[in-house]
Design a protein around this motif. Structure first.
Motif, PDB file in Angstrom:
ATOM      1  N   VAL A 197       0.820  -1.157  -0.087  1.00 53.63           N
ATOM      2  CA  VAL A 197      -0.032   0.118  -0.189  1.00 53.63           C
ATOM      3  C   VAL A 197       0.908   1.309  -0.092  1.00 53.63           C
ATOM      4  O   VAL A 197       0.739   2.144  -0.788  1.00 53.63           O
ATOM      5  CB  VAL A 197      -0.990  -0.219   1.130  1.00 53.63           C
ATOM      6  CG1 VAL A 197      -1.694   1.277   1.277  1.00 53.63           C
ATOM      7  CG2 VAL A 197      -1.916  -1.302   1.076  1.00 53.63           C
ATOM      8  N   ALA A 198       1.794   1.267   0.665  1.00 57.76           N
ATOM      9  CA  ALA A 198       2.882   2.350   0.834  1.00 57.76           C
ATOM     10  C   ALA A 198       3.687   2.121  -0.383  1.00 57.76           C
ATOM     11  O   ALA A 198       3.770   3.760  -1.100  1.00 57.76           O
ATOM     12  CB  ALA A 198       3.680   2.280   2.079  1.00 57.76           C
ATOM     13  N   LEU A 199       4.048   1.415  -1.149  1.00 59.68           N
ATOM     14  CA  LEU A 199       4.736   1.397  -2.564  1.00 59.68           C
ATOM     15  C   LEU A 199       3.822   1.929  -3.465  1.00 59.68           C
ATOM     16  O   LEU A 199       4.286   2.813  -4.315  1.00 59.68           O
ATOM     17  CB  LEU A 199       5.145  -0.137  -2.602  1.00 59.68           C
ATOM     18  CG  LEU A 199       6.043  -0.063  -4.167  1.00 59.68           C
ATOM     19  CD1 LEU A 199       7.185   0.700  -4.157  1.00 59.68           C
ATOM     20  CD2 LEU A 199       6.068  -1.700  -4.608  1.00 59.68           C
ATOM     21  N   ARG A 200       2.653   1.830  -3.287  1.00 59.82           N
ATOM     22  CA  ARG A 200       1.613   2.193  -4.453  1.00 59.82           C
ATOM     23  C   ARG A 200       1.653   3.885  -4.245  1.00 59.82           C
ATOM     24  O   ARG A 200       1.839   4.502  -5.423  1.00 59.82           O
ATOM     25  CB  ARG A 200       0.339   1.801  -4.241  1.00 59.82           C
ATOM     26  CG  ARG A 200      -0.631   2.131  -5.388  1.00 59.82           C
ATOM     27  CD  ARG A 200      -1.978   1.465  -5.181  1.00 59.82           C
ATOM     28  NE  ARG A 200      -2.998   2.286  -6.423  1.00 59.82           N
ATOM     29  CZ  ARG A 200      -3.566   3.161  -6.063  1.00 59.82           C
ATOM     30  NH1 ARG A 200      -3.654   3.963  -5.142  1.00 59.82           N
ATOM     31  NH2 ARG A 200      -4.412   3.418  -7.149  1.00 59.82           N
ATOM     32  N   ALA A 201       1.533   4.394  -3.188  1.00 55.14           N
ATOM     33  CA  ALA A 201       1.471   5.920  -2.841  1.00 55.14           C
ATOM     34  C   ALA A 201       2.817   6.386  -3.268  1.00 55.14           C
ATOM     35  O   ALA A 201       2.656   7.488  -3.736  1.00 55.14           O
ATOM     36  CB  ALA A 201       1.319   6.138  -1.197  1.00 55.14           C
ATOM     37  N   LEU A 202       4.037   5.822  -3.075  1.00 54.29           N
ATOM     38  CA  LEU A 202       5.191   6.221  -3.499  1.00 54.29           C
ATOM     39  C   LEU A 202       5.277   6.231  -4.926  1.00 54.29           C
ATOM     40  O   LEU A 202       5.626   7.239  -5.612  1.00 54.29           O
ATOM     41  CB  LEU A 202       6.368   5.210  -3.043  1.00 54.29           C
ATOM     42  CG  LEU A 202       7.819   5.743  -3.416  1.00 54.29           C
ATOM     43  CD1 LEU A 202       8.182   6.879  -2.735  1.00 54.29           C
ATOM     44  CD2 LEU A 202       8.665   4.682  -2.764  1.00 54.29           C
ATOM     45  N   VAL A 203       5.039   5.049  -5.637  1.00 56.26           N
ATOM     46  CA  VAL A 203       4.885   5.079  -7.160  1.00 56.26           C
ATOM     47  C   VAL A 203       3.814   6.131  -7.488  1.00 56.26           C
ATOM     48  O   VAL A 203       4.492   6.703  -8.658  1.00 56.26           O
ATOM     49  CB  VAL A 203       4.359   3.750  -7.760  1.00 56.26           C
ATOM     50  CG1 VAL A 203       3.972   3.841  -9.057  1.00 56.26           C
ATOM     51  CG2 VAL A 203       5.273   2.715  -7.306  1.00 56.26           C
ATOM     52  N   LEU A 204       2.736   6.393  -7.078  1.00 53.83           N
ATOM     53  CA  LEU A 204       2.051   7.512  -7.783  1.00 53.83           C
ATOM     54  C   LEU A 204       2.650   8.866  -7.660  1.00 53.83           C
ATOM     55  O   LEU A 204       2.549   9.711  -8.414  1.00 53.83           O
ATOM     56  CB  LEU A 204       0.716   7.510  -6.827  1.00 53.83           C
ATOM     57  CG  LEU A 204      -0.353   6.341  -7.289  1.00 53.83           C
ATOM     58  CD1 LEU A 204      -1.488   6.361  -6.324  1.00 53.83           C
ATOM     59  CD2 LEU A 204      -0.534   6.225  -8.678  1.00 53.83           C
ATOM     60  N   ARG A 205       3.534   8.905  -6.471  1.00 50.00           N
ATOM     61  CA  ARG A 205       4.375  10.092  -6.444  1.00 50.00           C
ATOM     62  C   ARG A 205       5.511  10.388  -7.357  1.00 50.00           C
ATOM     63  O   ARG A 205       5.818  11.455  -7.603  1.00 50.00           O
ATOM     64  CB  ARG A 205       4.638  10.784  -4.891  1.00 50.00           C
ATOM     65  CG  ARG A 205       3.641  10.669  -3.965  1.00 50.00           C
ATOM     66  CD  ARG A 205       2.600  12.082  -4.494  1.00 50.00           C
ATOM     67  NE  ARG A 205       3.486  13.153  -4.461  1.00 50.00           N
ATOM     68  CZ  ARG A 205       3.443  14.024  -3.336  1.00 50.00           C
ATOM     69  NH1 ARG A 205       3.039  13.707  -2.364  1.00 50.00           N
ATOM     70  NH2 ARG A 205       4.344  15.321  -3.513  1.00 50.00           N
ATOM     71  N   VAL A 206       6.241   9.382  -7.391  1.00 49.20           N
ATOM     72  CA  VAL A 206       7.606   9.376  -8.217  1.00 49.20           C
ATOM     73  C   VAL A 206       7.830   8.695  -9.224  1.00 49.20           C
ATOM     74  O   VAL A 206       8.875   7.917  -9.621  1.00 49.20           O
ATOM     75  CB  VAL A 206       8.710   9.236  -7.084  1.00 49.20           C
ATOM     76  CG1 VAL A 206       8.945  10.387  -5.948  1.00 49.20           C
ATOM     77  CG2 VAL A 206       8.773   7.998  -6.542  1.00 49.20           C
ATOM     78  N   LYS A 207       6.722   8.288 -10.071  1.00 47.83           N
ATOM     79  CA  LYS A 207       6.479   7.287 -11.208  1.00 47.83           C
ATOM     80  C   LYS A 207       7.956   7.446 -11.981  1.00 47.83           C
ATOM     81  O   LYS A 207       8.308   6.471 -12.456  1.00 47.83           O
ATOM     82  CB  LYS A 207       5.293   7.666 -12.012  1.00 47.83           C
ATOM     83  CG  LYS A 207       4.799   6.455 -12.829  1.00 47.83           C
ATOM     84  CD  LYS A 207       3.501   6.742 -13.351  1.00 47.83           C
ATOM     85  CE  LYS A 207       2.840   5.446 -13.403  1.00 47.83           C
ATOM     86  NZ  LYS A 207       1.518   5.704 -14.210  1.00 47.83           N
ATOM     87  N   LYS A 208       8.034   8.539 -12.472  1.00 51.55           N
ATOM     88  CA  LYS A 208       9.071   8.709 -13.514  1.00 51.55           C
ATOM     89  C   LYS A 208      10.750   8.430 -12.862  1.00 51.55           C
ATOM     90  O   LYS A 208      11.545   8.350 -13.594  1.00 51.55           O
ATOM     91  CB  LYS A 208       9.145  10.081 -14.206  1.00 51.55           C
ATOM     92  CG  LYS A 208       9.520  11.363 -13.049  1.00 51.55           C
ATOM     93  CD  LYS A 208       9.760  12.570 -13.908  1.00 51.55           C
ATOM     94  CE  LYS A 208      10.178  13.746 -12.940  1.00 51.55           C
ATOM     95  NZ  LYS A 208      10.344  14.997 -13.654  1.00 51.55           N
TER      96      LYS A 208
END
Length: 196
Positions: free
Chosen positions: A62-73
């Motif tokens: 769940v935390a990883l998804r939130a991180l991905v959404l913020r720093v995808k590139k």
């Protein structure tokens, strides 16, 4: 991140809750500033992804998804070390972990890019699956941290999810790519692999 190395699940859950809040809110930081956590994230990520507590593994993704959404590139540079634990979690024995891992995976990889990402991470995936399949209860689970039952469940889960991750990789690739991938996986040639 230091709290993720603690032994008890409650501390890990609190740490993951704090990280989730930080990733979601960003603390007023830019995407580039948040991306600075990525090099530090890999080691605790790999360890926590194998945690005996399902809630901890679920909270991690769940935390990883939130991180991905913020720093995808920024994820591309750091994806190799995260890919195998992430793939294995997509085939975890616990449904909530699978759902969270798949949601995080879908947030980063559109279906058309999955094969490219798997090929990009090929060496790390092969090496990681080989390591996972060679683990025993004694090499994977610290007796100070895991009960005997947790250790046996963990090794079974790691072996099963690794095999399912390998099957998924082979299915996601074209026939030619899958054949080459399988040929490069030396563990397939070992008798111990076929005894599983």
């Amino acid at each position: 991140l230091k709290k993720l190395s603690k032994k008890d699940s409650t501390t890990k859950m609190k740490a993951l809750g704090e990280l989730l809040g930080f990733f979601e809110e960003g603390g007023g930081r830019s995407e580039d500033e948040l991306a600075l956590i990525l090099p530090l994230w890999q080691q605790p990520f790999e360890t926590v992804a194998m945690d005996a507590d399902r809630r901890v593994r679920e909270a991690l993704f769940v935390a990883l998804r939130a991180l991905v959404l913020r720093v995808k590139k920024h994820m591309t540079k750091h994806i190799r070390g995260l890919m195998l634990p992430w793939l294995c979690a997509r085939f975890d024995t616990e449904a909530p972990v699978r759902v969270a891992a798949n949601a995080a995976f879908a947030a980063l990889f559109p279906p058309a890019k999955i094969a490219d990402a798997l090929l990009y991470c090929k060496g790390d995936i092969l090496h990681g699956i080989d390591n996972n399949m060679n683990h025993t209860v004694q090499t994977l689970c610290d007796p100070k941290t895991f009960s005997k039952e947790e250790a046996e469940d963990t090794i079974s889960r790691v072996h099963a999810s690794s095999l399912l991750a390998l099957a998924h990789v082979l299915e996601a690739l074209s026939k030619e790519q899958a054949v080459k991938f399988a040929q490069d996986f030396e563990t397939l040639q070992k008798p111990m692999f076929w005894k599983l």
